[in-house]
Design a protein around this motif. Structure first.
Motif, mmCIF file in Angstrom:
data_model
loop_
_atom_site.group_PDB
_atom_site.id
_atom_site.type_symbol
_atom_site.label_atom_id
_atom_site.label_comp_id
_atom_site.label_asym_id
_atom_site.label_seq_id
_atom_site.Cartn_x
_atom_site.Cartn_y
_atom_site.Cartn_z
ATOM 1 N N HIS A 39 15.052 41.829 63.918
ATOM 2 C CA HIS A 39 14.705 40.938 62.818
ATOM 3 C C HIS A 39 14.020 41.652 61.664
ATOM 4 O O HIS A 39 14.001 41.143 60.544
ATOM 5 C CB HIS A 39 13.804 39.806 63.324
ATOM 6 C CG HIS A 39 14.560 38.771 64.092
ATOM 7 N ND1 HIS A 39 13.996 37.592 64.504
ATOM 8 C CD2 HIS A 39 15.837 38.731 64.518
ATOM 9 C CE1 HIS A 39 14.906 36.872 65.159
ATOM 10 N NE2 HIS A 39 16.015 37.555 65.182
ATOM 11 N N ARG A 147 14.097 36.286 59.273
ATOM 12 C CA ARG A 147 13.972 37.741 59.260
ATOM 13 C C ARG A 147 13.775 38.221 57.837
ATOM 14 O O ARG A 147 13.997 37.483 56.868
ATOM 15 C CB ARG A 147 15.197 38.409 59.870
ATOM 16 C CG ARG A 147 16.496 38.193 59.129
ATOM 17 C CD ARG A 147 17.598 39.089 59.676
ATOM 18 N NE ARG A 147 17.868 38.822 61.074
ATOM 19 C CZ ARG A 147 18.792 37.959 61.494
ATOM 20 N NH1 ARG A 147 19.510 37.288 60.615
ATOM 21 N NH2 ARG A 147 18.987 37.750 62.767
ATOM 22 N N ASP A 175 14.966 41.347 51.171
ATOM 23 C CA ASP A 175 15.832 40.196 51.404
ATOM 24 C C ASP A 175 15.214 39.398 52.557
ATOM 25 O O ASP A 175 15.001 39.960 53.639
ATOM 26 C CB ASP A 175 17.246 40.633 51.771
ATOM 27 C CG ASP A 175 18.033 41.140 50.575
ATOM 28 O OD1 ASP A 175 17.440 41.288 49.491
ATOM 29 O OD2 ASP A 175 19.241 41.417 50.732
ATOM 30 N N TRP A 176 14.911 38.133 52.310
ATOM 31 C CA TRP A 176 14.337 37.267 53.336
ATOM 32 C C TRP A 176 15.370 36.224 53.734
ATOM 33 O O TRP A 176 15.908 35.519 52.874
ATOM 34 C CB TRP A 176 13.080 36.563 52.817
ATOM 35 C CG TRP A 176 11.880 37.454 52.664
ATOM 36 C CD1 TRP A 176 11.872 38.795 52.468
ATOM 37 C CD2 TRP A 176 10.513 37.047 52.686
ATOM 38 N NE1 TRP A 176 10.585 39.261 52.359
ATOM 39 C CE2 TRP A 176 9.724 38.204 52.493
ATOM 40 C CE3 TRP A 176 9.871 35.825 52.838
ATOM 41 C CZ2 TRP A 176 8.338 38.171 52.453
ATOM 42 C CZ3 TRP A 176 8.484 35.791 52.801
ATOM 43 C CH2 TRP A 176 7.725 36.954 52.614
ATOM 44 N N THR A 177 15.648 36.110 55.015
ATOM 45 C CA THR A 177 16.582 35.106 55.530
ATOM 46 C C THR A 177 15.792 33.914 56.040
ATOM 47 O O THR A 177 14.934 34.061 56.918
ATOM 48 C CB THR A 177 17.456 35.684 56.651
ATOM 49 O OG1 THR A 177 18.177 36.810 56.154
ATOM 50 C CG2 THR A 177 18.443 34.639 57.155
ATOM 51 N N ASP A 179 15.688 30.016 57.656
ATOM 52 C CA ASP A 179 16.384 29.010 58.452
ATOM 53 C C ASP A 179 16.064 27.645 57.852
ATOM 54 O O ASP A 179 14.951 27.145 57.984
ATOM 55 C CB ASP A 179 15.915 29.092 59.896
ATOM 56 C CG ASP A 179 16.606 28.070 60.800
ATOM 57 O OD1 ASP A 179 17.329 27.204 60.283
ATOM 58 O OD2 ASP A 179 16.403 28.142 62.020
ATOM 59 N N ARG A 184 21.386 29.051 57.390
ATOM 60 C CA ARG A 184 20.726 30.291 56.986
ATOM 61 C C ARG A 184 20.993 30.583 55.513
ATOM 62 O O ARG A 184 22.141 30.574 55.073
ATOM 63 C CB ARG A 184 21.215 31.463 57.837
ATOM 64 C CG ARG A 184 20.870 31.316 59.300
ATOM 65 C CD ARG A 184 21.292 32.536 60.084
ATOM 66 N NE ARG A 184 21.033 32.354 61.505
ATOM 67 C CZ ARG A 184 21.259 33.279 62.421
ATOM 68 N NH1 ARG A 184 21.753 34.455 62.052
ATOM 69 N NH2 ARG A 184 20.986 33.042 63.688
ATOM 70 N N VAL A 185 19.928 30.824 54.802
ATOM 71 C CA VAL A 185 20.044 31.161 53.386
ATOM 72 C C VAL A 185 19.196 32.408 53.128
ATOM 73 O O VAL A 185 18.160 32.616 53.750
ATOM 74 C CB VAL A 185 19.566 30.001 52.480
ATOM 75 C CG1 VAL A 185 20.508 28.821 52.593
ATOM 76 C CG2 VAL A 185 18.159 29.572 52.841
ATOM 77 N N THR A 186 19.671 33.222 52.211
ATOM 78 C CA THR A 186 18.989 34.472 51.904
ATOM 79 C C THR A 186 18.360 34.408 50.523
ATOM 80 O O THR A 186 18.990 33.934 49.573
ATOM 81 C CB THR A 186 19.968 35.655 51.969
ATOM 82 O OG1 THR A 186 20.515 35.737 53.289
ATOM 83 C CG2 THR A 186 19.271 36.974 51.637
ATOM 84 N N TYR A 187 17.135 34.897 50.435
ATOM 85 C CA TYR A 187 16.439 35.029 49.157
ATOM 86 C C TYR A 187 16.239 36.512 48.857
ATOM 87 O O TYR A 187 15.924 37.305 49.754
ATOM 88 C CB TYR A 187 15.086 34.317 49.202
ATOM 89 C CG TYR A 187 15.211 32.818 49.100
ATOM 90 C CD1 TYR A 187 15.175 32.178 47.857
ATOM 91 C CD2 TYR A 187 15.383 32.038 50.233
ATOM 92 C CE1 TYR A 187 15.306 30.799 47.757
ATOM 93 C CE2 TYR A 187 15.521 30.665 50.144
ATOM 94 C CZ TYR A 187 15.484 30.051 48.905
ATOM 95 O OH TYR A 187 15.622 28.688 48.798
#
Length: 229
Positions: A39, A147, A175-177, A179, A184-187
């Motif tokens: 993670h 993660r 990059d932060w994933t 929930d 799941r979305v990434t920032y």
């Protein structure tokens, strides 16, 4: 602080509720690389060893964890009450050891300043992510961080464009994933040095550019925020 060199994952004052990882200790004794957490690409067992007087106390963050033992190896114990767990920041000793492992030449006295700054910056990252997540509150009121990944050497298109027109490039990228209740979305987060306070020029200042990754859904979120909807 670049690359967020330490594992925030274990709970304060324990080893995550799991039995001790004796294999990890044997690997360290033999000079082999430690087993890593998928993670965050950090050691599964916190590195709290050292004789430099640094604190081993850890601070619980405000950032909830998602699927703590997802993708864990067969030696991992099962998740325990994940819904109530938060990410936990590294101790001074852990931060020092992680930086030394990555050949960053840390100085022990600096940890008393570096660790609080690191924690404050991460809290601000999460606060800004929650601002984006407000658009999806009806679908999910409890987003959690699954993660994170440091990508300091991979400049985002936006950061590259800014640097081409004369702006200072970011000193780090994460990059932060997240929930979002099963989605799941990434920032993407670019870290910039901010303007210093003339009355306190030694106080660090940071600017964080936090936004959804440029997927179809992320692009729509960006457009909606731009137009205030």
């Amino acid at each position: 602080m670049s690359g967020c060199p330490v594992d925030h994952g274990e709970r304060k004052g324990d080893a995550g509720g799991c039995p001790a990882d004796h294999g990890q200790s044997l690997r360290a004794f033999a000079g082999q690389p430690p087993a890593m957490n998928p993670h965050n690409n950090m050691p599964l067992t916190p590195e709290q060893h050292g004789n430099n007087g640094l604190s081993t106390e850890r601070t619980v963050s405000s950032i909830p964890r998602a699927d703590r033992y997802e993708a864990a190896g067969p030696s991992e114990c099962p998740a325990v009450d994940n819904a109530k767990e938060m990410w936990v920041y590294p101790s001074e000793q852990m931060f020092f050891n992680a930086m030394r492992r990555k050949n960053w030449d840390p100085q022990a006295p600096d940890m008393k300043t570096v660790v609080p700054i690191h924690n404050t910056v991460n809290e601000e990252c999460w606060r800004q992510i929650l601002e984006w997540e407000k658009r999806h509150a009806s679908a999910c009121g409890t987003p959690k961080l699954l993660r994170f990944e440091g990508k300091a050497k991979q400049m985002t298109p936006k950061a590259r464009l800014r640097s081409l027109v004369g702006y200072q490039p970011p000193f780090d990228r994460h990059d932060w994933t997240v929930d979002r209740c099963g989605t799941r979305v990434t920032y993407v987060i670019d870290f910039y040095e901010g303007r210093r306070d003339p009355s306190n020029p030694h106080k660090p200042s940071f600017f964080l550019d936090v936004r959804p990754a440029l997927t179809a859904a992320g692009a729509w979120d960006r457009v909606c925020r731009f137009f205030g909807s």
